[in-house]
Scaffold this motif. Structure first.
Motif, short mmCIF file in Angstrom:
data_model
loop_
_atom_site.label_atom_id
_atom_site.label_comp_id
_atom_site.label_asym_id
_atom_site.label_seq_id
_atom_site.Cartn_x
_atom_site.Cartn_y
_atom_site.Cartn_z
N VAL A 87 57.67 7.12 18.29
CA VAL A 87 58.04 6.15 19.32
C VAL A 87 56.87 6.09 20.30
O VAL A 87 56.47 7.12 20.86
CB VAL A 87 59.32 6.56 20.06
N LEU A 88 56.31 4.91 20.47
CA LEU A 88 55.20 4.75 21.42
C LEU A 88 55.75 4.22 22.73
O LEU A 88 56.45 3.21 22.77
CB LEU A 88 54.16 3.77 20.87
N PHE A 89 55.44 4.92 23.80
CA PHE A 89 55.77 4.47 25.15
C PHE A 89 54.51 3.84 25.72
O PHE A 89 53.57 4.52 26.12
CB PHE A 89 56.24 5.65 26.00
N GLU A 90 54.49 2.51 25.73
CA GLU A 90 53.28 1.75 26.04
C GLU A 90 53.26 1.30 27.49
O GLU A 90 54.31 1.14 28.14
CB GLU A 90 53.20 0.53 25.10
N PHE A 91 52.05 1.13 28.01
CA PHE A 91 51.86 0.55 29.33
C PHE A 91 52.66 -0.75 29.42
O PHE A 91 52.62 -1.58 28.52
CB PHE A 91 50.36 0.27 29.53
N ASP A 92 53.40 -0.89 30.51
CA ASP A 92 54.38 -1.98 30.62
C ASP A 92 53.70 -3.31 30.93
O ASP A 92 53.75 -3.80 32.06
CB ASP A 92 55.42 -1.63 31.68
N ALA A 93 53.06 -3.86 29.93
CA ALA A 93 52.44 -5.18 30.03
C ALA A 93 52.71 -5.90 28.72
O ALA A 93 52.67 -5.29 27.64
CB ALA A 93 50.94 -5.08 30.30
N VAL A 94 52.98 -7.18 28.79
CA VAL A 94 53.42 -7.93 27.60
C VAL A 94 52.41 -7.82 26.47
O VAL A 94 52.77 -7.53 25.32
CB VAL A 94 53.68 -9.41 27.97
N GLY A 95 51.12 -8.00 26.77
CA GLY A 95 50.11 -7.95 25.72
C GLY A 95 50.03 -6.59 25.05
O GLY A 95 49.91 -6.50 23.83
N ALA A 96 50.10 -5.52 25.85
CA ALA A 96 50.02 -4.18 25.30
C ALA A 96 51.22 -3.89 24.40
O ALA A 96 51.09 -3.32 23.31
CB ALA A 96 49.94 -3.15 26.43
N LEU A 97 52.40 -4.27 24.83
CA LEU A 97 53.61 -4.03 24.04
C LEU A 97 53.57 -4.81 22.72
O LEU A 97 53.93 -4.29 21.67
CB LEU A 97 54.84 -4.41 24.86
N GLN A 98 53.11 -6.06 22.78
CA GLN A 98 53.03 -6.87 21.56
C GLN A 98 52.04 -6.28 20.57
O GLN A 98 52.31 -6.23 19.36
CB GLN A 98 52.65 -8.31 21.91
N ALA A 99 50.88 -5.84 21.05
CA ALA A 99 49.87 -5.28 20.15
C ALA A 99 50.40 -4.05 19.44
O ALA A 99 50.18 -3.85 18.24
CB ALA A 99 48.61 -4.95 20.94
N ALA A 100 51.11 -3.18 20.17
CA ALA A 100 51.63 -1.95 19.57
C ALA A 100 52.70 -2.24 18.53
O ALA A 100 52.79 -1.56 17.49
CB ALA A 100 52.17 -1.05 20.66
N ARG A 101 53.54 -3.25 18.77
CA ARG A 101 54.63 -3.56 17.84
C ARG A 101 54.12 -4.10 16.50
O ARG A 101 54.86 -4.14 15.53
CB ARG A 101 55.59 -4.56 18.49
N ALA A 102 52.86 -4.50 16.45
CA ALA A 102 52.31 -5.03 15.20
C ALA A 102 51.93 -3.93 14.21
O ALA A 102 51.62 -4.23 13.06
CB ALA A 102 51.08 -5.89 15.51
N LEU A 103 51.95 -2.67 14.62
CA LEU A 103 51.52 -1.57 13.76
C LEU A 103 52.68 -1.00 12.97
O LEU A 103 53.72 -0.62 13.54
CB LEU A 103 50.86 -0.47 14.61
N GLU A 104 52.50 -0.89 11.66
CA GLU A 104 53.53 -0.34 10.78
C GLU A 104 53.74 1.15 10.99
O GLU A 104 54.77 1.70 10.61
CB GLU A 104 53.15 -0.62 9.32
N SER A 105 52.78 1.83 11.61
CA SER A 105 52.85 3.27 11.81
C SER A 105 53.77 3.67 12.95
O SER A 105 54.06 4.86 13.12
CB SER A 105 51.44 3.81 12.08
N ILE A 106 54.23 2.70 13.74
CA ILE A 106 55.07 2.98 14.91
C ILE A 106 56.49 2.51 14.62
O ILE A 106 56.71 1.35 14.26
CB ILE A 106 54.49 2.28 16.15
N GLY A 107 57.44 3.40 14.81
CA GLY A 107 58.82 3.04 14.55
C GLY A 107 59.46 2.21 15.64
O GLY A 107 60.30 1.36 15.39
N GLU A 108 59.03 2.47 16.89
CA GLU A 108 59.63 1.79 18.03
C GLU A 108 58.64 1.80 19.18
O GLU A 108 57.88 2.77 19.35
CB GLU A 108 60.92 2.51 18.44
N VAL A 109 58.64 0.73 19.97
CA VAL A 109 57.79 0.65 21.17
C VAL A 109 58.69 0.45 22.38
O VAL A 109 59.54 -0.45 22.39
CB VAL A 109 56.78 -0.50 21.07
N ARG A 110 58.51 1.29 23.39
CA ARG A 110 59.26 1.17 24.63
C ARG A 110 58.28 1.15 25.81
O ARG A 110 57.18 1.72 25.71
CB ARG A 110 60.20 2.36 24.81
N PRO A 111 58.67 0.56 26.92
CA PRO A 111 57.83 0.64 28.12
C PRO A 111 57.75 2.08 28.60
O PRO A 111 58.75 2.80 28.64
CB PRO A 111 58.56 -0.24 29.15
N ALA A 112 56.55 2.52 28.97
CA ALA A 112 56.37 3.88 29.47
C ALA A 112 57.00 4.02 30.85
O ALA A 112 56.95 3.10 31.67
CB ALA A 112 54.89 4.22 29.54
#
Length: 416
Positions: A87-112
């Protein structure tokens, strides 16, 4: 189609996408790294890890975002269970969250949940509680009852909050470093692209070298080349000229390079794909020829590098490497430099000291493993000497020995 790493230094792939030749398989790269990390977590009976170091986050998930900024601001992190996708807790910005969700290696993306004072201010304690609750819930859901969780960075407040929630906090850096130590074929291909960028910058530096150029101006050429070719940052400022080459570890500045100077540098370059090229060379600034003293320093440094590289092979213990290492002449022993260190997405474990510091060797009975990537170091400069020579090669440990990854040539004028 995945790259063929046979004779990797000579078959370095391009960084662009093509439809007519083999390319680096980034999906395989990410899968290999996550598999190694999770195997280490299971070996140590850990339920999972929470990673803040951006290099560790990238190793585990394949994602990058503001790496240098996040080195000193806890703005993104990854929860890596011993089984299953992170589970990736990404910097809470739309672009950052979208980029992370494109990776097959990550099961879930949440705002940090960021609870360092710069962003949280007076609500830091409140947000820390929210953070701890979310981590504790994930541990219960995804770690099969194992509440032993490793962290690479965590301050006292986080430790206390997690302990209150029944979580045993332990260190993540050891399992991460052990996982990172052995490279997969796609990692080695990425590293070779990085080294090719680094050596292009070194060649441009060599070509530009002339009297009157400042150390900073010469060093900037390597930075510019790295950024131009898709690289990321350089970890140090280790370039010195003339008398500032001795002792080693003086950062570059505004000194003007003069005719006859030695110029020594250590690249410490994080290039394309986040991999490191850690190569050192020493140049001579013309016009004119190197002095006999300069040539003596240079030849000794090359002799040390070549001798110590020749020792490398799988199964050799760190203790044996030190015991069989090149004997530094007494005149240069006071300024002796560590012999070997691992390299991957940055400088990595192991760190192997020179013969005179055997008592500081931390893991003497560990051994070199096939597909480790290692830097072989040398510094030759007399105590209070006029100048010094810094050299470093980057190699791959192979089935029968080693393969040279760094290909920038030695200076024939200094060897003659």
């Amino acid at each position: 189609m995945s790259v063929d790493i046979t004779m990797v230094a000579k078959n370095t792939p391009g960084a662009g996408i093509k439809d007519y030749e083999a390319q680096i398989d980034m999906v395989a790269l990410r899968a290999f790294r996550l598999k190694r990390l999770q195997a280490e977590l299971r070996r140590l009976d850990l339920g999972g890890a929470v990673l803040y170091d951006p290099i560790n986050v990238r190793y585990a998930t394949g994602s990058r975002q503001m790496a240098v900024w996040s080195l000193h601001n806890a703005c993104r992190y990854a929860f890596v269970p011993a089984e299953g996708k992170p589970v990736l807790f990404e910097f809470d910005a739309v672009g950052a969250l979208q980029a992370a969700r494109a990776l097959e290696s990550i099961g879930e993306v949440r705002p940090a949940i960021m609870w360092f004072y710069f962003v949280a201010g007076g609500k830091a304690d409140e947000r820390a509680v929210q953070w701890a609750d979310e981590i504790a819930d994930l541990v219960k859901e995804r770690c099969g009852g194992n509440h032993r969780i490793a962290f690479d960075h965590l301050d006292y407040k986080g430790v206390a909050l997690l302990q209150d929630r029944g979580i045993t906090v332990t260190d993540a850096q050891m399992p991460v470093e052990r996982a990172r130590a052995v490279k997969g074929p796609e990692e080695i291909a990425c590293m070779n692209v990085c080294i090719s960028v680094c050596e292009t910058g070194m060649a441009r530096m060599h070509e530009a070298l002339k009297p009157g150029l400042t150390e900073n101006a010469l060093w900037s050429i390597l930075h510019q080349t790295n950024i131009e070719m898709g690289g990321e940052w350089i970890e140090t400022r280790l370039l010195a000229s003339g008398g500032r080459t001795n002792p080693w570890f003086q950062e570059c500045g505004e000194r003007m390079i003069r005719p006859g100077d030695l110029i020594a540098f250590d690249t410490d370059l994080i290039g394309p794909f986040g991999y490191c090229a850690d190569i050192s060379r020493t140049f001579h600034c013309g016009p004119g020829k190197p002095s006999e003293e300069q040539k003596t320093l240079y030849k000794l440094s090359v002799e040390q590098i070549e001798h110590n590289m020749a020792l490398l092979k799988p199964g050799m213990s760190f203790r044996e490497l030190v015991e069989k290492s090149w004997r530094i002449p007494n005149a240069y022993a006071a300024n002796a430099y560590p012999l070997y260190h691992g390299v991957g997405m940055a400088d990595e474990w192991p760190a192997i000291v020179h013969r005179g510091e055997m008592d500081k060797l931390t893991d003497p009975d560990d051994v070199m493993l096939e597909n480790m990537t290692i830097c072989v170091e040398s510094y030759i400069g007399a105590d209070s000497g006029a100048e010094g020579v810094k050299m470093e090669q980057q190699v791959l440990i192979t089935e029968n020995g080693y393969q040279l990854l760094s290909t920038y040539p030695y200076d024939e004028a200094l060897l003659s």
